[in-house]
Design a protein around this motif. Structure first.
Motif, PDB file in Angstrom:
ATOM      1  N   TRP A   1       0.835  -1.204   0.000  1.00 26.50           N
ATOM      2  CA  TRP A   1       0.000   0.000   0.000  1.00 26.50           C
ATOM      3  C   TRP A   1       0.868   1.253   0.000  1.00 26.50           C
ATOM      4  O   TRP A   1       0.557   2.245  -0.671  1.00 26.50           O
TER       5      TRP A   1
ATOM      6  N   CYS B   1       2.063   1.750  -3.354  1.00 30.42           N
ATOM      7  CA  CYS B   1       0.923   2.184  -4.169  1.00 30.42           C
ATOM      8  C   CYS B   1       0.704   3.689  -4.006  1.00 30.42           C
ATOM      9  O   CYS B   1       0.495   4.405  -4.988  1.00 30.42           O
TER      10      CYS B   1
ATOM     11  N   LEU C   1      -2.532  -0.876  -6.938  1.00 30.72           N
ATOM     12  CA  LEU C   1      -1.728  -0.130  -7.911  1.00 30.72           C
ATOM     13  C   LEU C   1      -2.116  -0.515  -9.334  1.00 30.72           C
ATOM     14  O   LEU C   1      -2.211   0.341 -10.219  1.00 30.72           O
TER      15      LEU C   1
END
Lengths: 190, 298
Positions: free
Chosen positions: B64, B67, B184
């Protein structure tokens, strides 16, 4: 000092401003340490730099210019302390309006939301750093320099009414200390 | 679209949630939003995804974090180019739908008047057309000189650079973080799909995208995944019947109300004119008032 903003680098007659331009210049001069790293790692470094340069900078600008307490007690004095009487009262407000325009929608957020965004972004970097010596790989990269610059400023600037230190993850503080010892030999203790 | 990418991460998504992605035009021009069961709204793709990410894992994961970093890079480098493209598409769409008289009479004005409703639709379409005509002629007058060529080149260069970075990051893998699609992948596909489907203008950026084989393959992979996971509307008997009635008698409720109002008013007029209902005006009150006024004048 620099028309395009900070940071800037002056070598002889060459003058380079902005972080990305300095990194590009160093890459051309082959001074970058992680040349041997894979393409993927280089991409990650660019992405993380972008996170710090865009998102964290936005939060910092908000905290320093748009929070009334901080603006009147710290920013205005630092920004216009050296100016003449009339300018001292005009220039900071002009700059404040300019920054409000630049931030756009971000300027309309409340302080709580901005602090949560700052915390989330710093946690993202802390998650990638974990307990390693440097953010990516075994050598310092530009992302370490950038993290040091931002976190050091956040740690050492006293903002009235806001305790920013509690939003900075512990491992980022340790990285900051390490970088300070390594580059400045602890001249400016955190 | 980005949420469909998350479906593969085995998150249970409450089907009662409402998404704003109802029409492609809305998706193209506005930010997506998500309405929660308690009535609050989450605006923006990233915030929606973070909402689901929090449901899955309480802490921030390294995937994350990456991302977030790539999304920030995307906003910095690709979005300015996309905004330019959207502006051009918007311009073309306006020209096609509002200024072409055939299209305007046959489809645009009809659709808009149906959406706006009865009294307002008499003036709304004309006003909007005038406004658009004015803005378009103003932009045409300004001409292409206003747009700085150097800016155009800079924005395009940065977008191309970003596509190269993605190509290097993908590096023959199926998805960005291994075998499973992640947030992503959804973000990147959401933006690149728009670039691929913008067929109204010839874009050098699209040509550059075609020269990135890994990214193109990734887009196709995501497209099949999205089509496989498409949300299907629950088509119950009740909703079908309602739709059939709506189609057969459009504006049914409005017509009922108008008929009722018309009926009642004609009945009233008839009863008053024939003398079934009589309205008595008390003459004493009027004369009292008149004497009071005279006294005051004196």
């Amino acid at each position: 000092m620099s028309p395009d903003g900070i940071p800037f680098l002056k070598i002889g007659n060459t003058f380079i401003s902005q972080f990305i331009n300095i990194v590009d210049f160093l890459t051309i001069k082959e001074c970058i340490l992680y040349d041997t790293a894979s393409d993927e790692v280089k991409c990650d470094v660019i992405a993380l730099c972008s996170l710090l340069l865009n998102e964290v900078t936005k939060c910092e600008l908000y905290l320093t210019w748009l929070v009334d307490d901080v603006f009147y007690k710290v920013t205005r004095r630092r920004y216009a302390g050296h100016l003449f009487f009339v300018l001292k009262h005009l220039i900071p407000y002009q700059r404040r309006n300019q920054i409000r325009k630049e931030l756009g929608d971000f300027a309309s957020y409340d302080l709580k939301k901005v602090l949560s965004i700052l915390e989330l972004n710093l946690t993202c970097i802390a998650e990638i750093l974990q307990e390693n010596t440097f953010v990516i790989g075994n050598d310092p990269t530009e992302i370490d320099a950038l993290v040091f610059g931002h976190v050091y400023a956040l740690l050492t600037t006293d903002l009235p009414g806001i305790n920013v230190v509690q939003y900075i993850p512990e491992n980022l503080k340790r990285l900051c200390k390490r970088m300070d010892d390594m580059c400045f030999k602890g001249q400016h203790p955190v | 679209m980005s949420i469909r990418g998350l479906l593969n991460d085995n998150i249970s998504i409450d089907r009662s949630l409402r998404f704003s992605l109802s029409s492609p035009l809305e998706w193209l021009l506005d930010e997506p939003w998500l309405e929660l069961p308690d009535g609050s709204k989450i605006i923006g793709a990233m915030d929606i995804m973070y909402h689901f990410e929090k449901q899955m894992t309480s802490a921030v994961t390294s995937n994350w974090a990456q991302c977030m970093a790539y999304y920030s890079l995307l906003k910095e480098r690709l979005v300015p180019a996309l905004v330019r493209i959207i502006k051009v598409i918007k311009f073309e769409l306006y020209k096609e739908f509002w200024l072409n008289p055939e299209n305007y009479l046959n489809s645009t004005s009809k659709e808009y008047s149906r959406a706006v409703g009865f009294p307002l639709n008499l003036v709304y379409c004309g006003m909007k057309r005038k406004r658009i005509l004015k803005s378009l002629t103003f932009e045409l007058k300004k001409g292409e000189e206003e747009i700085k060529q150097s800016d155009e080149v800079l924005i395009l260069g940065r977008a191309k650079e970003f596509l190269n970075i993605l190509e290097r990051k993908l590096n023959d893998k199926e998805y960005f973080f291994g075998d499973k699609p992640s947030s992503l992948d959804a973000i990147v596909y959401g933006h690149l799909a728009m670039l691929q489907n913008a067929k109204l203008v010839i874009i050098p950026l699209l040509n550059h995208l075609k020269s990135c084989p890994s990214l193109l393959a990734h887009c196709q992979r995501m497209e099949t995944l999205v089509n496989a996971n498409k949300f299907t509307k629950v088509d119950t008997n009740e909703s079908r019947e309602k739709a059939a009635i709506d189609k057969e008698f459009p504006n049914r409720i409005r017509n009922i109300i108008l008929t009722a109002v018309f009926g009642i008013s004609t009945l009233l007029l008839y009863t008053i004119s024939t003398g079934i209902i009589q309205i008595n005006v008390n003459q004493d009150d009027i004369s009292d008032n008149e004497t009071e006024e005279e006294q005051l004048e004196d």
